[in-house]
Design a protein around this motif. Structure first.
Motif, PDB file in Angstrom:
ATOM      1  N   SER A   1     -10.824   6.897   0.455  1.00  0.00           N
ATOM      2  CA  SER A   1     -11.062   7.352   1.827  1.00  0.00           C
ATOM      3  C   SER A   1      -9.786   7.415   2.671  1.00  0.00           C
ATOM      4  O   SER A   1      -9.726   8.136   3.661  1.00  0.00           O
ATOM      5  CB  SER A   1     -12.087   6.453   2.519  1.00  0.00           C
ATOM      6  OG  SER A   1     -11.605   5.124   2.583  1.00  0.00           O
ATOM      7  N   LEU A   2      -8.761   6.673   2.267  1.00  0.00           N
ATOM      8  CA  LEU A   2      -7.480   6.681   2.984  1.00  0.00           C
ATOM      9  C   LEU A   2      -6.390   7.436   2.227  1.00  0.00           C
ATOM     10  O   LEU A   2      -5.279   7.575   2.725  1.00  0.00           O
ATOM     11  CB  LEU A   2      -6.995   5.246   3.225  1.00  0.00           C
ATOM     12  CG  LEU A   2      -7.882   4.353   4.079  1.00  0.00           C
ATOM     13  CD1 LEU A   2      -7.306   2.952   4.139  1.00  0.00           C
ATOM     14  CD2 LEU A   2      -8.037   4.931   5.477  1.00  0.00           C
ATOM     15  N   GLY A   3      -6.692   7.864   1.008  1.00  0.00           N
ATOM     16  CA  GLY A   3      -5.662   8.482   0.177  1.00  0.00           C
ATOM     17  C   GLY A   3      -4.574   7.473  -0.144  1.00  0.00           C
ATOM     18  O   GLY A   3      -3.385   7.769  -0.064  1.00  0.00           O
TER      19      GLY A   3
ATOM     20  N   SER B   1       0.846  -1.193   0.000  1.00  0.00           N
ATOM     21  CA  SER B   1       0.000   0.000   0.000  1.00  0.00           C
ATOM     22  C   SER B   1       0.879   1.240   0.000  1.00  0.00           C
ATOM     23  O   SER B   1       1.930   1.261   0.635  1.00  0.00           O
ATOM     24  CB  SER B   1      -0.889   0.034   1.247  1.00  0.00           C
ATOM     25  OG  SER B   1      -1.781  -1.045   1.239  1.00  0.00           O
ATOM     26  N   VAL B   2       0.444   2.257  -0.723  1.00  0.00           N
ATOM     27  CA  VAL B   2       1.099   3.557  -0.748  1.00  0.00           C
ATOM     28  C   VAL B   2       0.077   4.560  -0.228  1.00  0.00           C
ATOM     29  O   VAL B   2      -1.017   4.669  -0.787  1.00  0.00           O
ATOM     30  CB  VAL B   2       1.534   3.949  -2.179  1.00  0.00           C
ATOM     31  CG1 VAL B   2       2.183   5.312  -2.190  1.00  0.00           C
ATOM     32  CG2 VAL B   2       2.452   2.909  -2.763  1.00  0.00           C
ATOM     33  N   ILE B   3       0.425   5.275   0.836  1.00  0.00           N
ATOM     34  CA  ILE B   3      -0.511   6.181   1.486  1.00  0.00           C
ATOM     35  C   ILE B   3       0.101   7.580   1.504  1.00  0.00           C
ATOM     36  O   ILE B   3       1.230   7.760   1.997  1.00  0.00           O
ATOM     37  CB  ILE B   3      -0.802   5.727   2.937  1.00  0.00           C
ATOM     38  CG1 ILE B   3      -1.245   4.261   2.971  1.00  0.00           C
ATOM     39  CG2 ILE B   3      -1.852   6.608   3.585  1.00  0.00           C
ATOM     40  CD1 ILE B   3      -0.206   3.310   3.480  1.00  0.00           C
ATOM     41  N   VAL B   4      -0.625   8.552   0.982  1.00  0.00           N
ATOM     42  CA  VAL B   4      -0.106   9.918   0.955  1.00  0.00           C
ATOM     43  C   VAL B   4      -0.088  10.515   2.359  1.00  0.00           C
ATOM     44  O   VAL B   4      -0.936  10.195   3.188  1.00  0.00           O
ATOM     45  CB  VAL B   4      -0.911  10.830  -0.006  1.00  0.00           C
ATOM     46  CG1 VAL B   4      -0.726  10.414  -1.446  1.00  0.00           C
ATOM     47  CG2 VAL B   4      -2.369  10.891   0.368  1.00  0.00           C
ATOM     48  N   TYR B   5       0.886  11.378   2.603  1.00  0.00           N
ATOM     49  CA  TYR B   5       0.938  12.099   3.875  1.00  0.00           C
ATOM     50  C   TYR B   5      -0.149  13.163   3.925  1.00  0.00           C
ATOM     51  O   TYR B   5      -0.729  13.415   4.975  1.00  0.00           O
ATOM     52  CB  TYR B   5       2.297  12.782   4.059  1.00  0.00           C
ATOM     53  CG  TYR B   5       3.463  11.828   4.197  1.00  0.00           C
ATOM     54  CD1 TYR B   5       3.502  10.898   5.227  1.00  0.00           C
ATOM     55  CD2 TYR B   5       4.526  11.878   3.302  1.00  0.00           C
ATOM     56  CE1 TYR B   5       4.579  10.033   5.362  1.00  0.00           C
ATOM     57  CE2 TYR B   5       5.602  11.023   3.435  1.00  0.00           C
ATOM     58  CZ  TYR B   5       5.626  10.105   4.465  1.00  0.00           C
ATOM     59  OH  TYR B   5       6.690   9.250   4.587  1.00  0.00           O
ATOM     60  N   ASP B   6      -0.385  13.796   2.777  1.00  0.00           N
ATOM     61  CA  ASP B   6      -1.365  14.882   2.675  1.00  0.00           C
ATOM     62  C   ASP B   6      -2.323  14.526   1.544  1.00  0.00           C
ATOM     63  O   ASP B   6      -1.892  14.287   0.414  1.00  0.00           O
ATOM     64  CB  ASP B   6      -0.644  16.192   2.371  1.00  0.00           C
ATOM     65  CG  ASP B   6      -1.550  17.403   2.395  1.00  0.00           C
ATOM     66  OD1 ASP B   6      -2.747  17.286   2.053  1.00  0.00           O
ATOM     67  OD2 ASP B   6      -1.054  18.484   2.749  1.00  0.00           O
TER      68      ASP B   6
END
Length: 101
Positions: free
Chosen positions: A61-63, A21-26
């Motif tokens: 929903s999680l970016g 998974s890759v999740i953006v900080y912003d």
């Protein structure tokens, strides 16, 4: 700019399947990773590791983007000769993907 500048990553495994998974900080950067972190780009990044299909899922929903990579762990934890049979370090390779500035 490297993907790691705007996102972090988590990994998991099941047999010979690696899930990253890759999740953006912003969340303002979510659109950018959706556009630029494509299956084709990920395949190119993992060309010598992933021997099977790569599927991308978008989790708005999680970016986050979730990549399911088949035939990626040398047969799985109990069969692999890899130093990292779980593939936990593969997230670092994904975060090395180059993005446009």
């Amino acid at each position: 700019m490297k993907l790691r500048k705007i996102a972090h990553s988590r990994t998991g495994d099941k047999g010979d399947i690696s899930v990253i998974s890759v999740i953006v900080y912003d969340e303002k950067n979510y659109k950018k990773i959706k556009e630029e972190v494509t299956v084709e780009k990920v395949k190119k990044q993992f060309v010598n590791i992933v021997k099977g299909k790569i599927t991308r899922y978008e989790i708005e929903s999680l970016g986050a983007l979730n990549f399911v990579m088949e035939n990626a762990l040398g047969g799985g934890v109990t069969r692999s000769l890899a130093i990292d049979p779980h593939g936990k370090s593969l997230s670092s390779l994904l975060l090395e993907i180059e993005l446009s500035d």
